[in-house]
Design an enzyme around this catalytic site. Sequence first.
Site, PDB file in Angstrom:
ATOM      1  N   GLU A  70      -9.638  -9.598  14.091  1.00 29.52           N
ATOM      2  CA  GLU A  70     -10.061  -8.210  14.239  1.00 29.52           C
ATOM      3  C   GLU A  70     -11.120  -8.020  15.322  1.00 29.52           C
ATOM      4  O   GLU A  70     -11.072  -7.060  16.083  1.00 29.52           O
ATOM      5  CB  GLU A  70     -10.595  -7.696  12.899  1.00 29.52           C
ATOM      6  CG  GLU A  70     -10.710  -6.200  12.835  1.00 29.52           C
ATOM      7  CD  GLU A  70     -10.892  -5.687  11.424  1.00 29.52           C
ATOM      8  OE1 GLU A  70     -11.812  -4.880  11.220  1.00 29.52           O
ATOM      9  OE2 GLU A  70     -10.120  -6.076  10.529  1.00 29.52           O
ATOM     10  N   GLU A  99      -8.107  -2.434  -5.255  1.00 30.16           N
ATOM     11  CA  GLU A  99      -8.446  -3.794  -4.882  1.00 30.16           C
ATOM     12  C   GLU A  99      -9.592  -4.389  -5.691  1.00 30.16           C
ATOM     13  O   GLU A  99     -10.569  -3.707  -6.004  1.00 30.16           O
ATOM     14  CB  GLU A  99      -8.842  -3.840  -3.396  1.00 30.16           C
ATOM     15  CG  GLU A  99      -7.729  -3.416  -2.475  1.00 30.16           C
ATOM     16  CD  GLU A  99      -8.093  -3.435  -1.012  1.00 30.16           C
ATOM     17  OE1 GLU A  99      -7.166  -3.510  -0.195  1.00 30.16           O
ATOM     18  OE2 GLU A  99      -9.290  -3.369  -0.673  1.00 30.16           O
ATOM     19  N   HIS A 137      -7.278  -9.212   3.597  1.00 36.82           N
ATOM     20  CA  HIS A 137      -6.662  -9.748   2.389  1.00 36.82           C
ATOM     21  C   HIS A 137      -6.410 -11.239   2.571  1.00 36.82           C
ATOM     22  O   HIS A 137      -5.813 -11.629   3.575  1.00 36.82           O
ATOM     23  CB  HIS A 137      -5.305  -9.078   2.130  1.00 36.82           C
ATOM     24  CG  HIS A 137      -5.378  -7.600   2.014  1.00 36.82           C
ATOM     25  ND1 HIS A 137      -5.315  -6.758   3.100  1.00 36.82           N
ATOM     26  CD2 HIS A 137      -5.498  -6.803   0.926  1.00 36.82           C
ATOM     27  CE1 HIS A 137      -5.393  -5.505   2.685  1.00 36.82           C
ATOM     28  NE2 HIS A 137      -5.503  -5.501   1.373  1.00 36.82           N
ATOM     29  N   HIS A 159      -4.609  -5.711  -6.196  1.00 30.35           N
ATOM     30  CA  HIS A 159      -4.470  -6.905  -5.367  1.00 30.35           C
ATOM     31  C   HIS A 159      -5.827  -7.358  -4.837  1.00 30.35           C
ATOM     32  O   HIS A 159      -6.809  -6.637  -4.936  1.00 30.35           O
ATOM     33  CB  HIS A 159      -3.461  -6.679  -4.232  1.00 30.35           C
ATOM     34  CG  HIS A 159      -3.847  -5.581  -3.296  1.00 30.35           C
ATOM     35  ND1 HIS A 159      -3.649  -4.252  -3.573  1.00 30.35           N
ATOM     36  CD2 HIS A 159      -4.412  -5.628  -2.065  1.00 30.35           C
ATOM     37  CE1 HIS A 159      -4.074  -3.514  -2.563  1.00 30.35           C
ATOM     38  NE2 HIS A 159      -4.550  -4.327  -1.631  1.00 30.35           N
ATOM     39  N   GLU A 172      -5.688   2.699  -2.325  1.00 31.24           N
ATOM     40  CA  GLU A 172      -6.237   1.350  -2.277  1.00 31.24           C
ATOM     41  C   GLU A 172      -6.572   1.012  -3.718  1.00 31.24           C
ATOM     42  O   GLU A 172      -7.099   1.858  -4.456  1.00 31.24           O
ATOM     43  CB  GLU A 172      -7.506   1.278  -1.418  1.00 31.24           C
ATOM     44  CG  GLU A 172      -7.244   1.354   0.060  1.00 31.24           C
ATOM     45  CD  GLU A 172      -6.663   0.080   0.654  1.00 31.24           C
ATOM     46  OE1 GLU A 172      -6.378  -0.880  -0.089  1.00 31.24           O
ATOM     47  OE2 GLU A 172      -6.488   0.044   1.878  1.00 31.24           O
ATOM     48  N   TYR A 175     -12.496  -1.516  -6.496  1.00 27.03           N
ATOM     49  CA  TYR A 175     -12.446  -0.065  -6.326  1.00 27.03           C
ATOM     50  C   TYR A 175     -11.001   0.405  -6.203  1.00 27.03           C
ATOM     51  O   TYR A 175     -10.099  -0.369  -5.891  1.00 27.03           O
ATOM     52  CB  TYR A 175     -13.248   0.364  -5.090  1.00 27.03           C
ATOM     53  CG  TYR A 175     -12.515   0.113  -3.793  1.00 27.03           C
ATOM     54  CD1 TYR A 175     -11.841   1.135  -3.134  1.00 27.03           C
ATOM     55  CD2 TYR A 175     -12.464  -1.162  -3.247  1.00 27.03           C
ATOM     56  CE1 TYR A 175     -11.154   0.894  -1.973  1.00 27.03           C
ATOM     57  CE2 TYR A 175     -11.774  -1.411  -2.080  1.00 27.03           C
ATOM     58  CZ  TYR A 175     -11.128  -0.378  -1.447  1.00 27.03           C
ATOM     59  OH  TYR A 175     -10.429  -0.615  -0.289  1.00 27.03           O
ATOM     60  N   CYS A 195     -12.636  -6.183   7.176  1.00 27.18           N
ATOM     61  CA  CYS A 195     -11.971  -6.204   5.866  1.00 27.18           C
ATOM     62  C   CYS A 195     -10.656  -6.946   6.004  1.00 27.18           C
ATOM     63  O   CYS A 195     -10.146  -7.109   7.106  1.00 27.18           O
ATOM     64  CB  CYS A 195     -11.639  -4.792   5.394  1.00 27.18           C
ATOM     65  SG  CYS A 195     -13.037  -3.730   5.115  1.00 27.18           S
ATOM     66  N   HIS A 207       0.837  -1.191   0.000  1.00 26.82           N
ATOM     67  CA  HIS A 207       0.000   0.000   0.000  1.00 26.82           C
ATOM     68  C   HIS A 207       0.877   1.249   0.000  1.00 26.82           C
ATOM     69  O   HIS A 207       1.617   1.494   0.950  1.00 26.82           O
ATOM     70  CB  HIS A 207      -0.943   0.001   1.200  1.00 26.82           C
ATOM     71  CG  HIS A 207      -1.934  -1.122   1.164  1.00 26.82           C
ATOM     72  ND1 HIS A 207      -1.718  -2.319   1.801  1.00 26.82           N
ATOM     73  CD2 HIS A 207      -3.121  -1.224   0.538  1.00 26.82           C
ATOM     74  CE1 HIS A 207      -2.746  -3.115   1.583  1.00 26.82           C
ATOM     75  NE2 HIS A 207      -3.612  -2.480   0.813  1.00 26.82           N
ATOM     76  N   TRP A 248     -14.914   2.389   0.292  1.00 25.44           N
ATOM     77  CA  TRP A 248     -15.438   1.099  -0.149  1.00 25.44           C
ATOM     78  C   TRP A 248     -16.811   0.826   0.452  1.00 25.44           C
ATOM     79  O   TRP A 248     -17.686   0.317  -0.236  1.00 25.44           O
ATOM     80  CB  TRP A 248     -14.451  -0.035   0.135  1.00 25.44           C
ATOM     81  CG  TRP A 248     -14.058  -0.213   1.571  1.00 25.44           C
ATOM     82  CD1 TRP A 248     -14.668  -1.013   2.502  1.00 25.44           C
ATOM     83  CD2 TRP A 248     -12.966   0.408   2.240  1.00 25.44           C
ATOM     84  NE1 TRP A 248     -14.028  -0.917   3.707  1.00 25.44           N
ATOM     85  CE2 TRP A 248     -12.974  -0.055   3.567  1.00 25.44           C
ATOM     86  CE3 TRP A 248     -11.964   1.306   1.835  1.00 25.44           C
ATOM     87  CZ2 TRP A 248     -12.027   0.357   4.515  1.00 25.44           C
ATOM     88  CZ3 TRP A 248     -11.030   1.709   2.774  1.00 25.44           C
ATOM     89  CH2 TRP A 248     -11.077   1.243   4.090  1.00 25.44           C
TER      90      TRP A 248
END
Length: 185
Positions: A90, A119, A72, A35, A117, A107, A70, A28, A167
């Site tokens: 989280e 992604e 990855h 990604h 971002e 987005y 959120c 980032h 997002w």
Amino acid sequence: MVTLTEDRVVLLDENGLVIGDHDRRAVHSDVTPLHLAFSLYLFDDRGRVLFTRRALEKATWPGVWTNSCCGHPRPGEAMEDALRRRLNEELGVEVADLTCALPDFAYAARDVSGIWENEVCPVFVGHLLHPNGTLRPKREEVMDWNWVEWADIVAGVTAAPFAFSPWAVQQVGRLPEPTPEPRHL
């Protein structure tokens, strides 16, 4: 504790095909490559959605309200496994079911810090495994949270999009209105 080699993101080409991986903390930047990521909206048995406020220590969009969770997926990690891992990391909870509501969501957005971002970010919905369970959010991830009626979220992102992650603003406008989940005892 996640080691540096474990915390990698999956890099994609413009067609969404995997072309490699990169360290998440380094990917980032002001030239973030495309990604793979994911977003999750967690609902309770009354149809309310869990919205979280990003910790002020977050590198991007600190202090803004966003969806429940959120993250990855790591290289070779199944999306559902990544969702369950991240939800536990989280918020300290487990999800009963997962449904991909927006499989083709993607987005790009720039934070005021200059970080982009970029992604492909499928959007999932789920329900808590234990509806009356206690959330145990990590302070470095979440500074506040609230269970909110869907209509209130729609009104909020419409009236004050700057208070929400970019997002979430885009996703809320595309997600169908939820219905309460029947619970079988």
